[in-house]
Enzyme design. Structure first.
Site, PDB file in Angstrom:
ATOM      1  N   CYS A  76       0.980  -1.124  -0.334  1.00  0.00           N
ATOM      2  CA  CYS A  76       0.536   0.106   0.012  1.00  0.00           C
ATOM      3  C   CYS A  76       1.278   1.066  -0.280  1.00  0.00           C
ATOM      4  O   CYS A  76       0.981   2.029  -1.175  1.00  0.00           O
ATOM      5  CB  CYS A  76      -1.361  -0.335   1.218  1.00  0.00           C
TER       6      CYS A  76
ATOM      7  N   ASP B 193      29.025  23.727  19.128  1.00  0.00           N
ATOM      8  CA  ASP B 193      27.686  24.606  19.191  1.00  0.00           C
ATOM      9  C   ASP B 193      27.687  25.778  19.191  1.00  0.00           C
ATOM     10  O   ASP B 193      26.730  26.405  19.207  1.00  0.00           O
ATOM     11  CB  ASP B 193      28.200  24.414  21.481  1.00  0.00           C
TER      12      ASP B 193
ATOM     13  N   ASP C 145      34.204  20.023  19.817  1.00  0.00           N
ATOM     14  CA  ASP C 145      34.927  21.206  19.755  1.00  0.00           C
ATOM     15  C   ASP C 145      35.282  21.868  21.377  1.00  0.00           C
ATOM     16  O   ASP C 145      34.330  20.972  21.524  1.00  0.00           O
ATOM     17  CB  ASP C 145      33.810  22.301  18.941  1.00  0.00           C
TER      18      ASP C 145
ATOM     19  N   ASP D  18      30.407  26.324  14.309  1.00  0.00           N
ATOM     20  CA  ASP D  18      30.977  24.714  14.530  1.00  0.00           C
ATOM     21  C   ASP D  18      30.212  23.720  13.153  1.00  0.00           C
ATOM     22  O   ASP D  18      30.161  23.455  12.802  1.00  0.00           O
ATOM     23  CB  ASP D  18      30.377  23.859  15.244  1.00  0.00           C
TER      24      ASP D  18
END
Length: 735
Positions: free
Chosen positions: A24, A630, A423, A634
Site C-alpha cells: 500500500c 555548539d 569542539d 561549528d
C-alpha cells in the site's frame, strides 16, 4: 493537512487511512510522485501519513487529497488524524467482537472433536454464521483489494480477500453439490477465523502504533491552552493562540509556562525535565530565559513573551521529532522495492501450488485449501511495519531523554561511528571564563588588590569582568563600584576607586602606557604555557604606572566531561578535540579532560573556518566521523561529518546543521545518542529478519500442505504483532 512553506516549495503532511502493508505504501507513493508539481513523497505505514514536498504554484491541497482517494485510500483531516492518535485503547474493537461471537460457534465443534465430542453444526448454520463475517466484517478487504487490482498492483487485502473468498466459495460449492444425506467437510470456519484474526492483528497493531506516537502527544500536551495575560484591565485568561510577542503574562506556582519568554518579575525554580531530560530544577532570576512547556516552581512570576506559535522551542522540538518519525530510513527503501513485487509473486506461487497439487493427483478441494494457505500466510504486513515502528519508538524515547533526532539517516549511521570530534569551547568546556590565577605584585596584599579589580569591573558585563567579580564575591570581598569609569575599546578600562587612579586591561596596553611587567615574567610564561589569558591591574602614580595584580583567565572542563570521554573511549571510539587555541593551551586543557595529545587526540591552532576541513580529513582516512559542537562556527563541520551532534545550549545555526540535537550541554548524551542509534538499528534488523524469515519459511510450509488457512491466519497476525511488540521494547531504554 499541515503545511510548512519555504521560499520555493512547501512541505505537506497528510493523514492516510486504509493502508495495511508495505505494498500500500509503495502504491500511494507512486501515485503522489506522478502528480505534477510534486517534488518528492514519503509515505509512512506506522504513522499512516505522507510527507509531500511540492511546488506551491502547481499543486493544491485538494489535488493531493484526490490523488490519495483515487489510489483507493482515505485522506484524513488533521483533526481526524489527531482523534485517531488520542483514541481510547478499545476504539475499533467492535467489529472484532462481532467476529469472535460469530466465529466461536464454528471453531468450538472442531476443538470438541479432539475429546471425541461431535457438536458439528449443520451446513446451513455454518453458512449463516460465516457469511456476515466474510462479506460484512471482511468488506474492507474487498474494497481495498479491488482498488489494488484497478491499479494493477497487489496488497495484503487482496491476498486475504482472494484466500478467504476461495475458502467460502469452496464450502458453498461442496455443500450444494453434496449427495443428499451426506455432510461434506466444509471450510466456512477457516475463512471466518482468518478474517477475524487479521482484523484482530490489525487492531493490536493500531494500539501499538498509538504507543509509538506517545512522545509526540506528550510534547503537545506540555503547552497549556490558556494564559494569564496582563492587559489594561489586569489579569485576564485568554487562549494561548491569542498571545502576541511582547505580551506580559503571569505564571502561578506549579503551572506550565505557556510560551517562551524572559523573566521580568519574581524569582523561581523551573522543572525543564520534559524538554531536556535534566531532572534537577533550574533557578531562574530576572532576565532569565523561560521555555514554554517547562513547569514553574514555587514562585509567582511575570514573563515577557519572546516567541509564539511555530517559533517556540517546544514547537521546534515537536517539529524535529515529527520530521524524524515521518522520514524514511535508507534501509526501508529496499523493503519498499521488495514489497512492490511481493504480492504478484505470492499470487503466482498460490496458483502454482494449486496446479502442482492437482497434477500430483490430489482433489481440487485439498489443492485449493493449500493455495489459500499460501495467500493468507504471505501478507507483507510485518514487512511494512518493521522499520517505521522501530524508528518511531527509538526517536520517541530519545526525545524523552533530551536527544532530538531530526535526521533518520543520522540515526541509522550513528551506531557505525568510529571517531568522535569535539569542539572545545562550550562543548567540552563550560565556555565561561573563570579567574584561574591572581598574582599580586611584590608588596601587595592578594585580597586587597583582587577587591580593587572587582570594584573596577563591577559595572561591566564583559565575560572576563564577570569572572573577576565572581571570584571576589566567592572570597567575601565586596565594595562600592568604581567612579569615573571609562572604557578603552579593545584594551581595558580606566577608573577611580577612593581617589586612586586605576587601569585594568591587556598586558600589551599597560606596557604601552609604561607598566613594567617584568615582576611577573616567570608567572606570565608559566600561565601562557597553560593557555591562560592574561590581564593586569595597575595604579597611576606620580612615579608612573605601579603594578598591583596579574589576572589569569581560563575555561573549565564541563562537569562530567572527562568521565563521558572515558566512557566513549571504552566503547572503542577514537576521540579528537578541535581547538583554535595554541598547541600548548589546547594540550593543557586536553589533559585535564583525560585526552591524550601524544596519541593525536588534539588538533590545535585550527581557525573557525577550517574545522570542516579537519572533519573531512578524518573522513578521508576511512573513518565514520561524528562531530559535536555548539557554535555558529561549528555549523560547517557539523554538516561535513557523517553525523552532526549539536549541543542544545548552543546556537540555532549549529542545531539546524546537525542531524542530532542534545538538549542539555551534557557530553554524556553523545554516548547515549550512539547507544540509542545502535539499539534502534538492531531492532530494525531483528524486525526485518523475522518478517522475511516468516515469509520465507511460511510460504513453502503452506505450499507443501503443513499449514491450513486457520494456522496461516493466526501466524500472519502474530508476525505483525510481534514486530510491533519488539519495537516497543525500545521504550524501556534509558541513557
Amino acid at each position: 493537512m499541515t503545511q510548512i512553506k519555504t521560499e520555493s516549495a512547501a512541505t505537506y503532511d497528510i493523514g492516510i487511512g486504509g493502508m495495511t502493508c508495505a505494498s500500500c505504501v509503495a502504491r500511494v507513493e507512486k501515485a503522489l510522485k506522478k502528480t505534477p508539481g510534486v517534488l518528492s513523497a514519503t509515505v509512512n505505514l506506522a504513522t499512516e501519513s505522507a510527507r509531500i514536498e511540492m511546488d506551491t504554484a502547481e499543486v493544491t491541497d485538494a489535488r493531493l487529497r484526490r490523488v490519495v482517494r483515487d489510489a483507493g485510500y482515505e485522506p484524513r483531516t488533521p483533526e481526524a488524524q489527531a482523534e485517531i492518535g488520542s483514541a481510547s485503547p478499545w476504539a475499533g474493537f467492535m467489529p472484532i467482537g462481532w467476529g469472535l461471537l460469530l466465529t466461536l460457534p464454528l471453531v468450538l465443534p472442531m476443538v470438541a472433536q479432539l475429546w471425541g465430542q461431535h457438536w458439528m453444526l449443520s451446513a446451513w448454520w455454518q453458512f449463516v454464521l460465516a457469511t456476515p463475517v466474510q462479506f460484512v466484517l471482511g468488506a474492507r478487504f474487498y474494497k481495498a483489494g479491488w482498488h489494488a487490482l484497478k491499479a494493477w498492483t497487489g496488497n495484503m487485502d487482496l491476498l486475504v480477500s482472494l484466500g478467504t473468498t476461495a475458502g467460502w466459495a469452496l464450502s458453498v460449492w461442496l455443500w450444494l453439490t453434496a449427495p443428499e444425506g451426506h455432510t461434506p467437510h466444509l471450510y466456512f470456519e477457516g475463512s471466518a477465523v482468518v478474517i477475524t484474526l487479521v482484523l484482530l492483528g490489525k487492531w493490536l497493531e493500531t494500539r501499538a502504533k498509538r504507543q509509538t506516537t506517545e512522545a509526540i502527544r506528550a510534547l503537545h500536551a506540555l503547552r497549556p491552552d490558556k494564559a494569564h495575560w496582563l492587559g489594561k484591565d489586569g489579569e485576564v485568561d485568554v487562549p494561548v493562540d491569542e498571545i502576541l510577542e511582547g505580551d506580559r503574562i503571569v505564571v502561578r506556582p506549579g503551572e506550565r509556562f505557556p510560551l517562551d519568554g524572559e523573566l521580568v518579575e519574581g524569582q523561581t525554580q523551573v522543572d525543564e525535565s520534559m524538554l531536556t531530560g535534566e531532572p534537577l530544577p533550574v533557578t531562574k532570576a530576572l532576565g532569565a530565559a523561560l521555555t514554554g512547556g517547562s513547569i514553574n516552581g514555587d514562585g509567582r512570576v511575570l514573563m515577557r513573551v519572546t516567541a509564539v506559535g511555530h517559533e517556540t522551542v517546544l514547537a521546534h522540538i515537536i517539529r524535529l521529532v515529527e520530521d524524524a518519525q515521518a522520514a524514511k530510513a535508507p534501509i526501508q527503501r529496499l523493503v519498499d522495492k521488495v514489497a512492490e513485487v511481493f504480492v504478484p509473486v505470492v499470487v503466482f506461487i498460490a496458483l502454482l501450488t494449486l496446479a502442482a497439487w492437482m497434477v500430483m493427483g490430489t482433489n481440487f478441494e485439498t489443492a485449493l485449501v493449500h493455495a489459500v494457505a499460501v495467500l493468507v500466510i504471505a501478507c507483507p504486513c510485518a514487512l511494512g511495519l518493521a522499520t517505521p515502528v522501530a524508528i518511531m519508538a527509538g526517536t520517541g524515547v530519545a526525545a524523552k531523554h533530551g536527544i532530538l533526532i531530526k535526521d533518520v539517516q543520522a540515526l541509522e549511521v550513528a551506531h557505525r561511528v568510529q571517531t568522535v570530534a569535539f569542539d572545545k569551547t562550550g562543548t567540552l568546556t563550560a565556555g565561561q571564563p573563570r579567574l584561574m590565577a591572581h598574582v599580586p605584585a611584590p608588596g601587595q596584599d592578594a585580597q586587597i588588590v583582587l577587591a580593587l579589580a572587582a570594584r573596577v569591573q563591577s559595572g561591566s558585563e564583559h565575560p572576563l569582568a564577570r569572572a573577576v567579580v565572581r571570584a571576589a564575591q566567592a572570597q567575601g570581598l565586596a565594595g562600592p563600584s568604581a567612579q569615573k569609569l571609562t572604557a578603552v575599546p579593545g584594551k581595558g578600562v580606566l577608573a577611580t576607586v577612593e581617589g586612586r587612579q586605576l587601569l585594568l586591561g591587556s598586558l600589551r596596553w599597560l606596557q604601552h602606557e609604561g607598566l613594567d611587567i617584568g615582576v611577573w615574567q616567570s608567572d606570565i610564561d608559566a600561565l601562557r604555557s597553560q593557555g591562560v589569558s592574561l590581564s593586569a591591574l595597575a595604579e597611576h602614580t606620580d612615579a608612573g604606572l605601579h603594578a598591583l595584580v596579574l589576572l589569569g583567565f581560563g575555561d573549565e572542563p564541563k562537569v562530567g566531561a572527562a568521565q563521558a570521554l572515558s566512557a566513549l573511549r571504552e566503547r572503542g571510539l577514537k576521540l579528537v578535540m578541535i581547538s583554535g587555541d595554541n598547541q600548548a593551551a589546547a594540550e593543557a586543557m586536553a589533559r585535564r579532560l583525560g585526552l591524550r595529545p601524544e596519541a593525536g587526540e588534539v588538533l590545535a591552532d585550527v581557525l573557525p573556518g577550517d574545522k570542516s576541513a579537519q572533519v573531512q580529513q578524518l573522513r578521508a582516512n576511512g573513518q565514520v566521523v561524528a562531530m559535536v559542537g555548539d557554535g555558529v562556527n561549528d555549523a560547517p563541520a557539523l554538516a561535513a561529518a557523517d553525523v552532526g551532534m549539536a549541543m542544545g545550549n548552543g546556537t540555532d545555526v549549529a542545531m539546524h546543521a546537525a542531524g542530532i540535537t542534545l538538549m542539555r550541554g551534557d557530553v554524556g548524551l553523545v554516548g547515549a545518542a550512539l547507544d540509542i542509534s545502535a539499539r534502534t538499528v538492531a531492532k530494525i534488523r531483528q524486525n526485518l529478519f523475522w518478517a522475511f524469515a516468516y515469509n520465507v519459511a511460511g510460504i513453502p510450509l503452506a505450499a507443501l500442505g503443513y499449514l491450513n488457512p486457520m494456522m496461516a491466519g493466526a501466524a500472519m497476525a502474530l508476525s505483525s504483532v510481534s514486530v510491533m511488540a519488539n519495537a516497543l521494547l525500545l521504550k524501556r531504554w534509558k541513557p
